[in-house]
Design an enzyme around this catalytic site. Structure first.
Site, PDB file in Angstrom:
ATOM      1  CG  ASP A   1       5.640  -4.163  11.454  1.00 19.07           C
ATOM      2  OD1 ASP A   1       5.128  -5.050  12.174  1.00 19.07           O
ATOM      3  OD2 ASP A   1       5.038  -3.605  10.510  1.00 19.07           O
TER       4      ASP A   1
ATOM      5  CG  HIS B   1      -3.429  -6.219   6.743  1.00 17.99           C
ATOM      6  ND1 HIS B   1      -4.748  -6.384   7.110  1.00 17.99           N
ATOM      7  CD2 HIS B   1      -2.898  -7.458   6.747  1.00 17.99           C
ATOM      8  CE1 HIS B   1      -4.993  -7.660   7.328  1.00 17.99           C
ATOM      9  NE2 HIS B   1      -3.897  -8.335   7.112  1.00 17.99           N
TER      10      HIS B   1
HETATM   11  O1  RIB Z   1      -2.684  -6.810  11.356  1.00 14.96           O
HETATM   12  C1  RIB Z   1      -1.976  -6.479  10.196  1.00 14.96           C
HETATM   13  C2  RIB Z   1      -0.802  -5.621  10.520  1.00 14.96           C
HETATM   14  O2  RIB Z   1       0.116  -6.340  11.341  1.00 14.96           O
HETATM   15  C3  RIB Z   1       0.012  -5.222   9.268  1.00 14.96           C
HETATM   16  O3  RIB Z   1       0.627  -3.990   9.512  1.00 14.96           O
HETATM   17  C4  RIB Z   1       1.036  -6.299   9.184  1.00 14.96           C
HETATM   18  O4  RIB Z   1       2.221  -5.845   8.508  1.00 14.96           O
HETATM   19  C5  RIB Z   1       1.340  -6.528  10.636  1.00 14.96           C
HETATM   20  O5  RIB Z   1       2.270  -5.554  11.046  1.00 14.96           O
HETATM   21 CA    CA Z   2       3.060  -3.736   9.179  1.00 15.88          CA
END
Ligand code: RIB
Ligand code: CA
Length: 315
Positions: free
Chosen positions: A10, A240
């Site tokens: 996303d 992340h």
């Molecule tokens: O909590 C972090 C996640 O949520 C990552 O994938 C960031 O891109 C959002 O999608």
């Molecule tokens: Ca993400």
């Protein structure tokens, strides 16, 4: 020997950093990008996926997927974290390519059936596309090589509620289906990703080495860094989504425990992920009804960042 992956995303600022790794690493064969709502609307997610691949000069299939959660109302995209355009509100060049006509779920099913036992699904957004693929072809559980998910939190607490991580919170019903299906699965949650801080110096090295894509990574990073400064008082950002790929290619940088995953889908704790350690017995067998997953509970943050820099600055 490269690993064929489908990257479900996303994009999203940290997604973009991870997509750069997937595009650049010689041991990854990127079969396609499948897009989902989450950090942005589905239309923006697809636009950004197309743009990032174009800027890297690579022709990668992009298949559009879920525009909303399975059951709950859709949360508004977090424009304050990723920008309204998902890439820090920086001006973006026009996109010249289009998504394939297949849905994300159909693309996943077709690719996995064409190469049974070979493909790793790496999912770094809400899990509606993987849930839809399972619905379309339940035999997928025996045909994927592995599922690697950036999401969830076992002991670290949440980032959108006191207990829920964003990707799971955005579609807890899809997450429950995916995390409790009988396929080999690794969860890379906040317990690991919060140990990693992509600092400005490392980001500058990456941006300088990644050409046109590097400009997007560098400028969007400044927006993300401002959010982390005010939200978590750190100078940098947690990469992340890149952590999911770092685990895939450098698993020794993570501490993993096997356990049975559950997802809270309703009520105050919706989006919380629970792990019943495989080494323990509990009051009844509902805690062990699914196949045990490999759950990352810690990471060597500096080594993860060093690996990212080495990967994205390699000649
Ligand atoms: O909590 C972090 C996640 O949520 C990552 O994938 C960031 O891109 C959002 O999608
Ligand atoms: Ca993400």
């Amino acid at each position: 020997m490269s690993t064929p992956i489908i990257f479900d995303t996303d994009p999203g600022i940290d997604d973009a950093q991870a997509i750069a790794i997937a595009l650049a690493h010689p041991d990854i064969e990127l079969l396609g990008l499948t897009t989902t709502f989450g950090n942005v609307t589905i239309e923006t997610a697809t636009h950004n996926a197309l743009l990032l691949a174009e800027l890297a000069g690579q022709s990668i299939p992009v298949a559009q997927g879920a525009s909303a959660p399975l059951v709950k109302p859709k949360n508004p995209p977090p424009g304050h974290i990723h920008g309204d355009n998902g890439l820090g509100n920086m001006p973006l060049p026009p996109v010249t390519t289009q998504a394939v006509s297949q849905s994300a779920a159909a693309f996943i099913v077709e690719q996995v059936n064409a190469r049974p036992g070979e493909i790793v699904l790496v999912a770094v957004g809400p899990l509606g596309n993987l849930a839809a693929a399972l619905q379309l072809d339940p035999s997928l559980v025996a045909k994927v090589k592995r599922v690697v998910i950036m999401g969830g939190s076992i002991r670290e607490g949440g980032n959108v509620t006191p207990v829920a991580e964003a990707n799971i919170f955005n579609d807890p019903h899809a997450a429950a289906r995916v995390l409790q299906a009988d396929w080999p699965l690794t969860l890379v949650g906040l317990d690991a990703t919060h140990r990693c801080v992509l600092d400005p110096t490392s980001m500058e090295k990456i941006a300088a080495a990644q050409g046109e894509l590097g400009k997007i990574l560098g400028e969007s990073y400044t927006f993300y860094r401002d959010f982390y400064q005010q939200a978590q008082g750190i100078d940098g950002c947690c990469p992340h989504d890149s952590c999911a790929l770092v685990w895939l290619l450098k698993p020794e940088l993570f501490q993993v425990e096997r356990g049975y995953l559950s997802v809270v889908t309703e009520g105050l704790a919706e989006g919380q992920t629970l792990m019943a350690p495989a080494s323990r017995q509990f009051v009844d067998d509902r805690w062990t009804r699914s196949v045990a997953a490999d759950v990352c509970l810690n990471a060597d943050g500096p080594a993860v960042i060093q690996w990212m820099v080495e990967t994205l600055t390699a000649e």
